[in-house]
Design a protein around this motif. Sequence first.
Motif, mmCIF file in Angstrom:
data_model
loop_
_atom_site.group_PDB
_atom_site.id
_atom_site.type_symbol
_atom_site.label_atom_id
_atom_site.label_comp_id
_atom_site.label_asym_id
_atom_site.label_seq_id
_atom_site.Cartn_x
_atom_site.Cartn_y
_atom_site.Cartn_z
ATOM 1 N N VAL A 125 52.004 -14.495 -81.805
ATOM 2 C CA VAL A 125 53.403 -15.242 -81.900
ATOM 3 C C VAL A 125 54.156 -15.115 -80.330
ATOM 4 C CG1 VAL A 125 54.644 -12.798 -82.374
ATOM 5 C CG2 VAL A 125 55.512 -15.056 -83.008
ATOM 6 N N HIS A 126 54.489 -16.497 -80.044
ATOM 7 C CA HIS A 126 55.075 -16.671 -78.990
ATOM 8 C C HIS A 126 56.658 -16.758 -79.036
ATOM 9 C CE1 HIS A 126 56.198 -18.428 -75.024
ATOM 10 N NE2 HIS A 126 56.853 -19.279 -75.582
ATOM 11 N N ILE A 127 57.554 -15.871 -78.498
ATOM 12 C CA ILE A 127 58.735 -15.668 -78.606
ATOM 13 C C ILE A 127 59.453 -15.881 -77.265
ATOM 14 C CG2 ILE A 127 60.695 -14.634 -79.450
ATOM 15 C CD1 ILE A 127 58.736 -12.675 -80.973
ATOM 16 N N CYS A 128 60.012 -16.782 -76.713
ATOM 17 C CA CYS A 128 60.635 -17.266 -75.515
ATOM 18 C C CYS A 128 62.168 -17.629 -76.104
ATOM 19 C CB CYS A 128 60.135 -18.526 -74.798
ATOM 20 S SG CYS A 128 60.574 -20.252 -75.737
ATOM 21 N N TYR A 129 62.898 -17.737 -74.782
ATOM 22 C CA TYR A 129 64.429 -18.087 -75.215
ATOM 23 C C TYR A 129 64.642 -19.473 -75.066
ATOM 24 C CZ TYR A 129 65.547 -12.976 -74.822
ATOM 25 O OH TYR A 129 65.840 -11.714 -74.859
ATOM 26 N N ALA A 135 72.652 -27.240 -74.888
ATOM 27 C CA ALA A 135 73.029 -26.024 -75.788
ATOM 28 C C ALA A 135 72.169 -24.748 -75.734
ATOM 29 C CB ALA A 135 73.109 -26.404 -77.264
ATOM 30 N N ASN A 136 70.863 -24.875 -75.439
ATOM 31 C CA ASN A 136 70.113 -23.565 -75.300
ATOM 32 C C ASN A 136 70.399 -23.084 -73.991
ATOM 33 O OD1 ASN A 136 67.120 -22.917 -73.980
ATOM 34 N ND2 ASN A 136 67.535 -22.093 -75.948
ATOM 35 N N ILE A 137 70.381 -23.939 -72.771
ATOM 36 C CA ILE A 137 70.834 -23.516 -71.378
ATOM 37 C C ILE A 137 72.190 -22.895 -71.206
ATOM 38 C CG2 ILE A 137 71.478 -24.281 -69.085
ATOM 39 C CD1 ILE A 137 69.408 -26.598 -69.696
ATOM 40 N N ALA A 138 73.032 -23.292 -72.261
ATOM 41 C CA ALA A 138 74.367 -22.743 -72.205
ATOM 42 C C ALA A 138 74.491 -21.375 -72.773
ATOM 43 C CB ALA A 138 75.452 -23.614 -72.932
ATOM 44 N N TRP A 139 73.730 -21.272 -73.892
ATOM 45 C CA TRP A 139 73.436 -20.033 -74.737
ATOM 46 C C TRP A 139 72.901 -19.023 -73.851
ATOM 47 C CZ3 TRP A 139 68.462 -17.773 -76.590
ATOM 48 C CH2 TRP A 139 68.726 -16.933 -77.437
ATOM 49 N N LYS A 140 72.010 -19.247 -72.938
ATOM 50 C CA LYS A 140 71.230 -18.164 -72.065
ATOM 51 C C LYS A 140 72.227 -17.816 -70.949
ATOM 52 C CE LYS A 140 67.095 -20.544 -71.406
ATOM 53 N NZ LYS A 140 65.882 -20.770 -70.837
ATOM 54 N N ARG A 141 73.035 -18.863 -70.722
ATOM 55 C CA ARG A 141 74.081 -18.483 -69.650
ATOM 56 C C ARG A 141 74.921 -17.264 -70.022
ATOM 57 N NH1 ARG A 141 74.563 -24.066 -67.676
ATOM 58 N NH2 ARG A 141 76.168 -24.261 -69.352
ATOM 59 N N LEU A 143 74.239 -14.642 -72.213
ATOM 60 C CA LEU A 143 73.648 -13.593 -72.990
ATOM 61 C C LEU A 143 73.922 -12.320 -71.851
ATOM 62 C CD1 LEU A 143 70.090 -15.139 -74.008
ATOM 63 C CD2 LEU A 143 72.098 -14.391 -75.455
ATOM 64 N N GLY A 144 74.265 -12.512 -70.561
ATOM 65 C CA GLY A 144 74.716 -11.290 -69.920
ATOM 66 C C GLY A 144 73.578 -11.142 -68.954
ATOM 67 N N ALA A 145 73.741 -10.143 -68.155
ATOM 68 C CA ALA A 145 72.766 -9.634 -67.242
ATOM 69 C C ALA A 145 71.349 -9.139 -67.792
ATOM 70 C CB ALA A 145 73.405 -8.291 -66.319
ATOM 71 N N GLN A 146 71.405 -8.791 -68.922
ATOM 72 C CA GLN A 146 70.135 -8.306 -69.594
ATOM 73 C C GLN A 146 69.974 -8.909 -70.829
ATOM 74 O OE1 GLN A 146 69.750 -4.161 -69.800
ATOM 75 N NE2 GLN A 146 68.718 -3.833 -67.660
ATOM 76 N N TRP A 147 68.691 -9.620 -70.928
ATOM 77 C CA TRP A 147 68.392 -10.108 -72.274
ATOM 78 C C TRP A 147 67.771 -9.223 -73.241
ATOM 79 C CZ3 TRP A 147 65.752 -15.497 -70.312
ATOM 80 C CH2 TRP A 147 67.131 -16.153 -69.583
ATOM 81 N N ARG A 148 68.323 -8.859 -74.119
ATOM 82 C CA ARG A 148 67.581 -7.565 -74.865
ATOM 83 C C ARG A 148 67.525 -7.896 -76.354
ATOM 84 N NH1 ARG A 148 68.131 -3.061 -71.667
ATOM 85 N NH2 ARG A 148 67.187 -1.856 -73.543
ATOM 86 N N GLN A 149 67.256 -9.294 -76.729
ATOM 87 C CA GLN A 149 66.845 -9.676 -78.218
ATOM 88 C C GLN A 149 65.629 -9.215 -78.412
ATOM 89 O OE1 GLN A 149 68.463 -11.567 -75.996
ATOM 90 N NE2 GLN A 149 70.395 -12.133 -77.088
ATOM 91 N N ARG A 173 65.713 -12.473 -67.619
ATOM 92 C CA ARG A 173 66.449 -11.411 -67.544
ATOM 93 C C ARG A 173 66.192 -10.210 -68.509
ATOM 94 N NH1 ARG A 173 72.572 -14.256 -67.376
ATOM 95 N NH2 ARG A 173 71.761 -15.822 -65.584
ATOM 96 N N VAL A 174 64.838 -10.182 -68.932
ATOM 97 C CA VAL A 174 64.372 -9.636 -70.009
ATOM 98 C C VAL A 174 63.825 -8.062 -69.215
ATOM 99 C CG1 VAL A 174 62.416 -8.908 -71.339
ATOM 100 C CG2 VAL A 174 63.212 -11.364 -71.313
ATOM 101 N N PRO A 175 64.641 -6.897 -69.743
ATOM 102 C CA PRO A 175 64.096 -5.699 -69.108
ATOM 103 C C PRO A 175 62.851 -5.189 -69.324
ATOM 104 C CG PRO A 175 66.206 -5.555 -70.451
ATOM 105 C CD PRO A 175 65.579 -6.822 -70.632
ATOM 106 N N MET A 176 61.856 -5.015 -68.363
ATOM 107 C CA MET A 176 60.520 -4.971 -68.593
ATOM 108 C C MET A 176 60.049 -3.705 -69.301
ATOM 109 S SD MET A 176 57.834 -6.873 -67.744
ATOM 110 C CE MET A 176 57.934 -7.395 -66.106
#
Length: 258
Positions: A125-129, A135-141, A143-149, A173-176
């Motif tokens: 399964v591939h799960i990107c942002y 609309a997608n670009i604005a949504w990612k803007r 999401l804050g300093a960390q993407w934690r979904q 911005r995905v925390p490793m």
Amino acid sequence: RMGIRNNRYEAEVPTVTAPLRRPVPVHVADAAFMRAQTRSPLKITLPGPMTICDTLADGYYGRRADMAMRFAELLNEEAREIEAAGADVIQFDEPAFNVFLEEVRDWGLPALERAIEGLKATTVVHICYGYGIEANIAWKRGLGAQWRQYERTFPLLARSRVQQVSLECHNSRVPMELLGLLAGKDVLVGCIDVATRTVETPEEVAATIRRALAWVDPQRLYPCTNCGLVPLPREVAQAKLVALAAGARLVRAELGAR
């Protein structure tokens, strides 16, 4: 027939108006053609049921969960025939898993597991942002300093029957450390940014791999791209793939020297 029409009252979103069925294969001929060209492992990618439902309005099933499960059944038919045509790996793309977090638990993951049911091929399964639309670009803007979904979905996936999980890591911005939630799964670590024409250096690729190795065992880590390379010019895409392979070789040599 598919039973889909354009509904002008819903901003041209296609609407399902009748029972869904699959009268003919979609990608089976492509899989057979590619299988005839190479003896190397063959990977085919399909959209996941939740992400398909995210692009459609439901005018027939009454519940998006029911529509998703029907799509999962059809995807399973397609995947089984693709496997029979020679595919070794079948990936389902589910960027919607980063958006509808409670629904992933309630029906998104069950639909995905229905889509992979009975497959002998390696399942991914591939799960990107997401990419490409404003609309997608604005949504990612937002999401804050960390993407934690991923923090919500990875524990669910760790308990699922999906064998591999593909995600984006480079220039995101995905925390490793979230990769540690996927214990027991192969992890496809995105080391190539598909939203820029700037070609990564092998050392940049290697740096992303090294950071991921703090959380993923080497034998379970597969360097890959953040998402698909289709939006990029061919020469840029090819150069990025060359850099990906070169960066992986750097880290492989380091691991071999230990």
